[in-house]
Scaffold this motif. Structure first.
Motif, PDB file in Angstrom:
ATOM      1  N   GLY A 236       0.751  -1.282   0.110  1.00  0.00           N
ATOM      2  CA  GLY A 236       0.035   0.028  -0.108  1.00  0.00           C
ATOM      3  C   GLY A 236       0.914   1.134  -0.061  1.00  0.00           C
ATOM      4  O   GLY A 236       0.267   2.318   0.178  1.00  0.00           O
ATOM      5  N   ALA A 237       2.199   1.063   0.012  1.00  0.00           N
ATOM      6  CA  ALA A 237       3.102   2.395  -0.229  1.00  0.00           C
ATOM      7  C   ALA A 237       2.804   3.178  -1.583  1.00  0.00           C
ATOM      8  O   ALA A 237       2.898   4.179  -1.464  1.00  0.00           O
ATOM      9  N   VAL A 238       2.464   2.590  -2.431  1.00  0.00           N
ATOM     10  CA  VAL A 238       2.082   3.017  -3.992  1.00  0.00           C
ATOM     11  C   VAL A 238       0.883   2.652  -4.200  1.00  0.00           C
ATOM     12  O   VAL A 238       0.401   1.381  -4.312  1.00  0.00           O
ATOM     13  N   ARG A 239       0.010   3.765  -4.537  1.00  0.00           N
ATOM     14  CA  ARG A 239      -1.340   3.125  -5.038  1.00  0.00           C
ATOM     15  C   ARG A 239      -1.637   3.833  -6.443  1.00  0.00           C
ATOM     16  O   ARG A 239      -2.456   3.162  -7.228  1.00  0.00           O
ATOM     17  N   PHE A 240      -1.044   4.935  -6.904  1.00  0.00           N
ATOM     18  CA  PHE A 240      -1.412   5.451  -8.181  1.00  0.00           C
ATOM     19  C   PHE A 240      -0.197   5.560  -8.884  1.00  0.00           C
ATOM     20  O   PHE A 240       0.741   5.857  -8.331  1.00  0.00           O
ATOM     21  N   VAL A 241      -0.292   5.458 -10.209  1.00  0.00           N
ATOM     22  CA  VAL A 241       0.724   5.562 -10.989  1.00  0.00           C
ATOM     23  C   VAL A 241       0.672   6.422 -12.237  1.00  0.00           C
ATOM     24  O   VAL A 241      -0.502   5.932 -12.655  1.00  0.00           O
ATOM     25  N   LEU A 242       1.254   7.476 -12.595  1.00  0.00           N
ATOM     26  CA  LEU A 242       0.813   8.324 -13.586  1.00  0.00           C
ATOM     27  C   LEU A 242       2.141   8.125 -14.582  1.00  0.00           C
ATOM     28  O   LEU A 242       3.184   8.474 -14.349  1.00  0.00           O
ATOM     29  N   LEU A 243       1.718   7.691 -15.727  1.00  0.00           N
ATOM     30  CA  LEU A 243       2.741   7.243 -16.874  1.00  0.00           C
ATOM     31  C   LEU A 243       2.524   8.151 -18.073  1.00  0.00           C
ATOM     32  O   LEU A 243       1.273   8.712 -18.370  1.00  0.00           O
ATOM     33  N   GLY A 244       3.391   8.650 -18.850  1.00  0.00           N
ATOM     34  CA  GLY A 244       3.149   9.178 -20.194  1.00  0.00           C
ATOM     35  C   GLY A 244       3.631  10.624 -19.607  1.00  0.00           C
ATOM     36  O   GLY A 244       3.021  11.451 -20.357  1.00  0.00           O
ATOM     37  N   THR A 245       4.405  10.984 -18.818  1.00  0.00           N
ATOM     38  CA  THR A 245       4.762  12.290 -18.358  1.00  0.00           C
ATOM     39  C   THR A 245       5.716  13.031 -19.012  1.00  0.00           C
ATOM     40  O   THR A 245       6.720  13.438 -18.516  1.00  0.00           O
ATOM     41  N   GLY A 246       5.573  13.354 -20.383  1.00  0.00           N
ATOM     42  CA  GLY A 246       6.339  13.762 -21.175  1.00  0.00           C
ATOM     43  C   GLY A 246       7.574  13.237 -21.715  1.00  0.00           C
ATOM     44  O   GLY A 246       7.487  12.032 -22.120  1.00  0.00           O
ATOM     45  N   ARG A 247       8.944  13.425 -21.185  1.00  0.00           N
ATOM     46  CA  ARG A 247      10.057  12.580 -21.468  1.00  0.00           C
ATOM     47  C   ARG A 247      10.033  11.255 -20.876  1.00  0.00           C
ATOM     48  O   ARG A 247      10.024  11.156 -19.473  1.00  0.00           O
ATOM     49  N   THR A 299      -1.543   9.133 -18.667  1.00  0.00           N
ATOM     50  CA  THR A 299      -2.759   8.344 -18.315  1.00  0.00           C
ATOM     51  C   THR A 299      -2.512   7.979 -16.525  1.00  0.00           C
ATOM     52  O   THR A 299      -1.408   7.421 -16.129  1.00  0.00           O
ATOM     53  N   LEU A 300      -3.507   7.977 -15.785  1.00  0.00           N
ATOM     54  CA  LEU A 300      -3.320   7.658 -14.235  1.00  0.00           C
ATOM     55  C   LEU A 300      -3.794   6.148 -14.133  1.00  0.00           C
ATOM     56  O   LEU A 300      -4.773   5.667 -14.628  1.00  0.00           O
ATOM     57  N   TYR A 301      -3.219   5.158 -13.284  1.00  0.00           N
ATOM     58  CA  TYR A 301      -3.442   3.955 -12.891  1.00  0.00           C
ATOM     59  C   TYR A 301      -3.592   3.835 -11.691  1.00  0.00           C
ATOM     60  O   TYR A 301      -3.083   4.414 -10.947  1.00  0.00           O
ATOM     61  N   GLN A 302      -4.527   3.201 -11.165  1.00  0.00           N
ATOM     62  CA  GLN A 302      -4.638   2.758  -9.693  1.00  0.00           C
ATOM     63  C   GLN A 302      -4.297   1.068  -9.656  1.00  0.00           C
ATOM     64  O   GLN A 302      -4.865   0.278 -10.095  1.00  0.00           O
ATOM     65  N   CYS A 303      -3.165   0.966  -8.748  1.00  0.00           N
ATOM     66  CA  CYS A 303      -2.619  -0.270  -8.427  1.00  0.00           C
ATOM     67  C   CYS A 303      -2.993  -0.830  -6.864  1.00  0.00           C
ATOM     68  O   CYS A 303      -3.126   0.357  -6.122  1.00  0.00           O
ATOM     69  N   GLY A 304      -2.959  -1.958  -6.747  1.00  0.00           N
ATOM     70  CA  GLY A 304      -3.384  -2.302  -5.218  1.00  0.00           C
ATOM     71  C   GLY A 304      -2.732  -3.643  -4.743  1.00  0.00           C
ATOM     72  O   GLY A 304      -2.157  -4.520  -5.831  1.00  0.00           O
ATOM     73  N   PRO A 305      -2.993  -4.134  -3.509  1.00  0.00           N
ATOM     74  CA  PRO A 305      -2.666  -5.286  -3.128  1.00  0.00           C
ATOM     75  C   PRO A 305      -3.313  -6.253  -4.108  1.00  0.00           C
ATOM     76  O   PRO A 305      -4.266  -6.362  -4.563  1.00  0.00           O
TER      77      PRO A 305
END
Length: 331
Positions: A236-247, A299-305
């Motif tokens: 649960g330390a990381v829940r969201f991941v934003l990909l495609g942020t420019g470079r 694109t924003l992704y939601q990851c979880g256990p």
């Protein structure tokens, strides 16, 4: 050291030698002052150094006439006053005296430090922002600043200093995204993770948000590793991941899809559900911008256990996220 090596001149690298340069300046000032007080021909060295340095500072300040227009004249006036006082007070001069000499020394320090000091404090001025690479002050003048001029990066506009930039303020869409991830992060350590420093820096600089940049600055730093990142997700330390942020990860310095950060990004796209932009931006969510060459739409992704073993994997939005998007969709 840098001029003799293969490292190009850049404000970020010049910052490394700031402390040694300050020590050299202090030692040089003491040596010049002692030579000045000793009299003779050596006493002319200090006024000459002050005159040359003040003239150079005034010239550099005059190159940016719309930025603090009083700066160049002030440096020039202080320099002239300092030289006049030092010449009058030098041993054997017409008005030799300790107080006059000290006044000349004080005016000299003011003349030499005024321009760099005024420039440096602009790091606190949101109007000028920061390049994120150690360069401050006005941008877009005479080809930019920072050693590499002004360049343009895919999906990120003009990059001040040769490596992207941040104005120190977030756009409305960025604020909405950060507010959404903050409200739904629960106990996670990070607001979200991104596929590179270029996507993380605006949020960090503007709000101090805890954003994890995969691959570090170069995109090639093997931290976190794939197992470590999956552990962050499962705990649960990381829940969201934003990909495609420019470079994208690894692109500035090579490596591309072979980097650990790029493999993590591929895993996220495969196994974590997407968060529709309408879920955090509301019914007026902007349409995804067409990415520039070598870039992808954000694109924003939601990851979880459970994501690591594939039990939560899906390219489609999570049902709860789809429901939130449906509520915000225009009727």
């Amino acid at each position: 050291m840098f001029s003799a090596g293969s490292v190009g001149g850049h404000t970020y690298y010049m910052g490394v030698i700031a402390v040694p340069l300050a020590a050299l300046t202090g030692g040089g000032t003491v040596a010049l002052w002692r030579a000045y007080r000793a009299g003779g021909r050596r006493s002319w060295v200090l006024p000459g150094v002050v005159a040359a340095t003040a003239a150079w500072g005034a010239f550099l300040a005059s190159e940016f006439p719309t930025f603090l227009p009083w700066l160049a004249p002030a440096v020039g006036a202080l320099g002239l006053a300092a030289v006049a006082l030092l010449v009058l007070a030098r041993p054997g001069g017409p008005r030799t005296g300790g107080r006059l000499a000290l006044a000349g020394l004080a005016a000299s320090l003011a003349a030499l430090l005024l321009a760099p000091g005024a420039w440096a404090v602009q790091v606190f001025n949101p109007a000028y922002g920061s390049s994120g690479m150690g360069a401050v002050g006005p941008s877009g003048m005479r080809g930019g600043h920072g050693g590499h001029g002004s360049s343009k990066w895919p999906g990120n506009g003009h990059g001040k200093g040769g490596f992207g930039a941040s104005t120190g303020q977030l756009s409305a869409e960025q604020r909405a995204l950060l507010a959404y991830t903050t409200a739904h992060r629960g106990t996670s350590r990070y607001a979200f993770a991104t596929d590179g420093w270029n996507g993380a820096s605006p949020y960090i600089l503007a709000t101090g948000a805890h954003v994890l940049a995969l691959g570090g600055f170069s995109g090639q730093v093997p931290f976190p590793t794939e197992p470590q990142f999956q552990h962050l997700v499962d705990t649960g330390a990381v829940r969201f991941v934003l990909l495609g942020t420019g470079r994208g990860a690894g692109t500035p310095f090579g490596g591309g899809s072979a980097t650990t950060a790029a493999r993590i990004a591929d895993w996220v796209r495969t196994d974590c559900p997407r968060v529709p932009a309408s879920a955090y931006a509301g019914p007026h969510a902007p349409k995804p911008a067409r990415p520039g060459p070598g870039a992808t739409a954000q694109t924003l992704y939601q990851c979880g256990p459970g994501t690591a073993d594939g039990s939560a994997g899906s390219r489609a939005p999570h049902p709860r996220l789809a429901e939130a998007a449906a509520r915000n969709a225009p009727r």
